[in-house]
Design a protein around this motif. Structure first.
Motif, PDB file in Angstrom:
ATOM      1  N   ARG A  63      80.043  65.242  27.078  1.00 43.94           N
ATOM      2  CA  ARG A  63      80.497  64.461  28.226  1.00 43.94           C
ATOM      3  C   ARG A  63      79.694  64.891  29.454  1.00 43.94           C
ATOM      4  O   ARG A  63      79.180  66.013  29.514  1.00 43.94           O
ATOM      5  CB  ARG A  63      81.991  64.683  28.481  1.00 43.94           C
ATOM      6  N   TYR A  66      79.563  66.641  20.400  1.00 45.16           N
ATOM      7  CA  TYR A  66      80.383  65.761  21.244  1.00 45.16           C
ATOM      8  C   TYR A  66      80.121  66.187  22.677  1.00 45.16           C
ATOM      9  O   TYR A  66      80.334  67.354  23.038  1.00 45.16           O
ATOM     10  CB  TYR A  66      81.870  65.873  20.919  1.00 45.16           C
ATOM     11  N   VAL A 116      78.914  62.637  17.422  1.00 44.57           N
ATOM     12  CA  VAL A 116      77.705  62.114  16.797  1.00 44.57           C
ATOM     13  C   VAL A 116      77.155  63.141  15.829  1.00 44.57           C
ATOM     14  O   VAL A 116      76.963  64.312  16.181  1.00 44.57           O
ATOM     15  CB  VAL A 116      76.633  61.775  17.852  1.00 44.57           C
ATOM     16  N   VAL A 140      73.474  60.399  23.154  1.00 44.86           N
ATOM     17  CA  VAL A 140      74.182  59.289  22.500  1.00 44.86           C
ATOM     18  C   VAL A 140      75.682  59.493  22.616  1.00 44.86           C
ATOM     19  O   VAL A 140      76.441  58.571  22.945  1.00 44.86           O
ATOM     20  CB  VAL A 140      73.760  59.170  21.020  1.00 44.86           C
ATOM     21  N   SER A 141      76.137  60.711  22.365  1.00 47.41           N
ATOM     22  CA  SER A 141      77.562  61.024  22.444  1.00 47.41           C
ATOM     23  C   SER A 141      78.090  60.809  23.857  1.00 47.41           C
ATOM     24  O   SER A 141      79.174  60.238  24.046  1.00 47.41           O
ATOM     25  CB  SER A 141      77.793  62.476  22.013  1.00 47.41           C
ATOM     26  N   ARG A 142      77.318  61.242  24.864  1.00 49.38           N
ATOM     27  CA  ARG A 142      77.751  61.081  26.256  1.00 49.38           C
ATOM     28  C   ARG A 142      77.881  59.609  26.636  1.00 49.38           C
ATOM     29  O   ARG A 142      78.864  59.198  27.245  1.00 49.38           O
ATOM     30  CB  ARG A 142      76.755  61.774  27.189  1.00 49.38           C
ATOM     31  N   ARG A 143      76.912  58.824  26.218  1.00 52.69           N
ATOM     32  CA  ARG A 143      76.943  57.401  26.582  1.00 52.69           C
ATOM     33  C   ARG A 143      78.046  56.649  25.855  1.00 52.69           C
ATOM     34  O   ARG A 143      78.729  55.810  26.434  1.00 52.69           O
ATOM     35  CB  ARG A 143      75.587  56.753  26.247  1.00 52.69           C
ATOM     36  N   GLU A 144      78.241  56.978  24.583  1.00 57.12           N
ATOM     37  CA  GLU A 144      79.179  56.218  23.761  1.00 57.12           C
ATOM     38  C   GLU A 144      80.542  56.884  23.634  1.00 57.12           C
ATOM     39  O   GLU A 144      81.446  56.345  23.005  1.00 57.12           O
ATOM     40  CB  GLU A 144      78.560  55.992  22.375  1.00 57.12           C
ATOM     41  N   ARG A 145      80.686  58.063  24.215  1.00 61.76           N
ATOM     42  CA  ARG A 145      81.949  58.795  24.235  1.00 61.76           C
ATOM     43  C   ARG A 145      82.553  58.957  22.847  1.00 61.76           C
ATOM     44  O   ARG A 145      83.712  58.614  22.594  1.00 61.76           O
ATOM     45  CB  ARG A 145      82.944  58.091  25.169  1.00 61.76           C
ATOM     46  N   ARG A 146      81.760  59.528  21.957  1.00 57.96           N
ATOM     47  CA  ARG A 146      82.202  59.750  20.575  1.00 57.96           C
ATOM     48  C   ARG A 146      81.425  60.904  19.965  1.00 57.96           C
ATOM     49  O   ARG A 146      80.327  61.242  20.425  1.00 57.96           O
ATOM     50  CB  ARG A 146      81.984  58.487  19.739  1.00 57.96           C
TER      51      ARG A 146
END
Length: 333
Positions: free
Chosen positions: A192, A190, A327, A319-325
């Protein structure tokens, strides 16, 4: 042995000096996209200059190559070296994306040549000691790992579009170090990021500060942070916290830290200013290990597949940074 050095920029200049003093290297041949720059570096270290990269790769008597060119050229140069039958050392990454990395590694596998990726922390005295402590059982069960990678100042704006971004460029070293230290794999991330610094970070689609929480396959939790704005100095630390003990890599008299405690240490007189200074010994050690592996015909001490695994973690973090979830790595590929 005769070694070809591809790239005469900042890291190439450092590697040229290191290789010139490495046991087993009898001759160094340097090439760069700018022939004048290659010639100037060759004169400075007593090496030979080639007019083109192809001249080095096709030159009789060259035993291996060290790739220190711009990041975007790595995959192509690894492929060309493999097709020429030459062992190669390459600065990370193999390529900027997973597909390009897989393609280059397939070329190496097909050629049966040696490839070593430049994760220099594996050759640093502090990281080696911490790994030994962990595997000896001195720390007991390790439950938490904390990683810090902080640049003293941002890179030039023109560097960013070709770097892959803060996570792929800087934090990937932490991802590799965690895998190497523990022998475990990351299963979920995860991440940010913050782009509150100079506008050129936002223009490049990058961030200047990032944080990630990684979960290993045995449940160990890892935090990793990175920033381009650490005015106190260059800071790389890794803390291993276990049930029996706690070890810290990078906690030295030059770590850019100031204690807030009345009886604590003040700011160091000579903080680390950059990665080449902090990891000078490790860079020299990894090149010496590469030369020995080529000479002895032994396995790579840091094969290309390690670069793929670290990049896989970095891609999941992006992917986690862009979608804020959160992964899972199994879902990225």
């Amino acid at each position: 042995m005769r070694i070809g050095l591809l790239g005469a920029g900042r890291i190439g200049t450092f590697h040229a000096a290191a290789l010139a003093g490495t046991d087993g290297v009898a001759e160094l041949v340097i090439a760069d996209a700018d022939p004048a720059r290659a010639a100037a570096l060759a004169r400075a270290v007593g090496a030979h200059a080639a007019r083109t990269v192809g001249e080095v790769l096709n030159r009789r008597g060259v035993d291996a190559v060290v790739i220190a060119a711009t990041t975007t050229a790595h995959g192509d140069l690894i492929t060309r070296a493999a097709r020429a039958g030459l062992p190669a050392f390459c600065e990370k990454p193999v390529a900027l994306d997973l597909a390009g990395t897989v393609t280059a590694l397939r070329e190496v596998e097909a050629a049966g040549t040696l490839l070593q990726i430049g994760f220099q922390r594996r050759f640093d005295a502090g990281f080696l000691a911490a790994r030994e402590a962990l595997h000896s059982g001195a720390l007991g069960r390790v439950h938490t790992i904390r990683c810090v990678t902080s640049d003293a100042a941002p890179p030039p704006p023109e560097f960013l579009p070709h770097s892959g971004g803060l996570i792929r460029d800087c934090m990937v070293h932490d991802f590799d170090a965690v895998r190497w230290l523990t022998g475990r794999e990351v299963v979920e991330v995860y991440a940010r990021g913050s782009d509150a610094g100079a506008a050129f970070f936002r223009e490049a689609g990058d961030v200047d500060t990032a944080a990630a929480l990684l979960t290993l396959d045995d449940g160990t939790l890892v935090t990793a942070t990175a920033t381009r704005y650490n005015g106190a100095g260059y800071d790389v630390r890794t803390e291993l916290s276990g049930e029996r003990g706690q070890w810290v890599v990078g906690l030295s008299g030059r770590a850019p830290l100031t204690s807030a405690e009345p009886d604590g240490p003040g700011a160091p007189a000579r903080p680390w200013r950059g990665f080449l200074e902090r990891f000078e010994g490790a860079y020299r050690a990894e090149l010496a290990a590469f030369v020995r592996a080529v000479r002895d015909g032994s396995a790579s001490p840091c094969p290309g597949a390690e670069g793929l695994r670290a990049l896989h973690i970095a891609e999941a973090c992006e992917v986690s940074r862009r979608e804020r979830r959160p992964v899972r790595l199994a879902d990225v590929g």
